[in-house]
Scaffold this motif. Sequence first.
Motif, short mmCIF file in Angstrom:
data_model
loop_
_atom_site.label_atom_id
_atom_site.label_comp_id
_atom_site.label_asym_id
_atom_site.label_seq_id
_atom_site.Cartn_x
_atom_site.Cartn_y
_atom_site.Cartn_z
N GLN A 133 0.71 -1.22 0.14
CA GLN A 133 -0.13 -0.14 0.08
C GLN A 133 0.88 1.18 -0.02
O GLN A 133 0.56 2.26 -0.74
N SER A 134 1.95 1.30 0.99
CA SER A 134 2.84 2.32 0.97
C SER A 134 3.58 2.69 -0.55
O SER A 134 3.57 3.65 -1.16
N TYR A 135 3.86 1.52 -1.33
CA TYR A 135 4.38 1.66 -2.65
C TYR A 135 3.30 2.24 -3.54
O TYR A 135 3.85 3.04 -4.15
N ARG A 136 2.03 1.63 -3.40
CA ARG A 136 1.19 2.26 -4.42
C ARG A 136 1.00 3.59 -4.11
O ARG A 136 0.74 4.44 -5.17
N ASP A 137 0.83 4.05 -2.84
CA ASP A 137 0.61 5.43 -2.44
C ASP A 137 1.72 6.57 -3.17
O ASP A 137 1.46 7.38 -3.59
N THR A 138 2.87 5.92 -2.79
CA THR A 138 4.18 6.72 -3.28
C THR A 138 4.30 6.80 -4.79
O THR A 138 4.55 7.80 -5.36
N VAL A 139 4.11 5.75 -5.54
CA VAL A 139 3.88 5.92 -6.93
C VAL A 139 2.90 6.69 -7.23
O VAL A 139 3.00 7.35 -8.35
N LYS A 192 1.52 9.13 -5.73
CA LYS A 192 1.81 10.61 -5.30
C LYS A 192 2.83 11.26 -5.90
O LYS A 192 2.75 12.60 -6.35
N HIS A 193 3.79 10.60 -6.57
CA HIS A 193 4.89 11.16 -7.18
C HIS A 193 5.03 10.80 -8.83
O HIS A 193 5.75 11.23 -9.34
#
Length: 89
Positions: free
Chosen positions: A26-32, A34-35
């Motif tokens: 989930q953190s990976y998906r959010d970061t991808v 967001k940026h």
Amino acid sequence: KEVGLDADEVRSILVNTDEYTEEVWQSYRDTVGKHAIHSIPYFVFNGPGTNGGKFRADGANHGELLVRGSGSLQQFLSVFEEIKDRSGM
């Protein structure tokens, strides 16, 4: 350690269990998202005996060393060892 966690215990949990798999993805998906990341980095290393390679005007290979961003620790280490060897260090 800086945040009060036992490093060995954390490492054991992360390596030996799937306890945080969903949170990590989930953190990976959010970061991808967001940026607006759309691709994996591509590293071009230059050192002694190299000259920029594919990113130079002539587009020719000049001995550069390449690693995809998803490369293993061993692949990155090998590049640094090759640069060291080429430099005669």
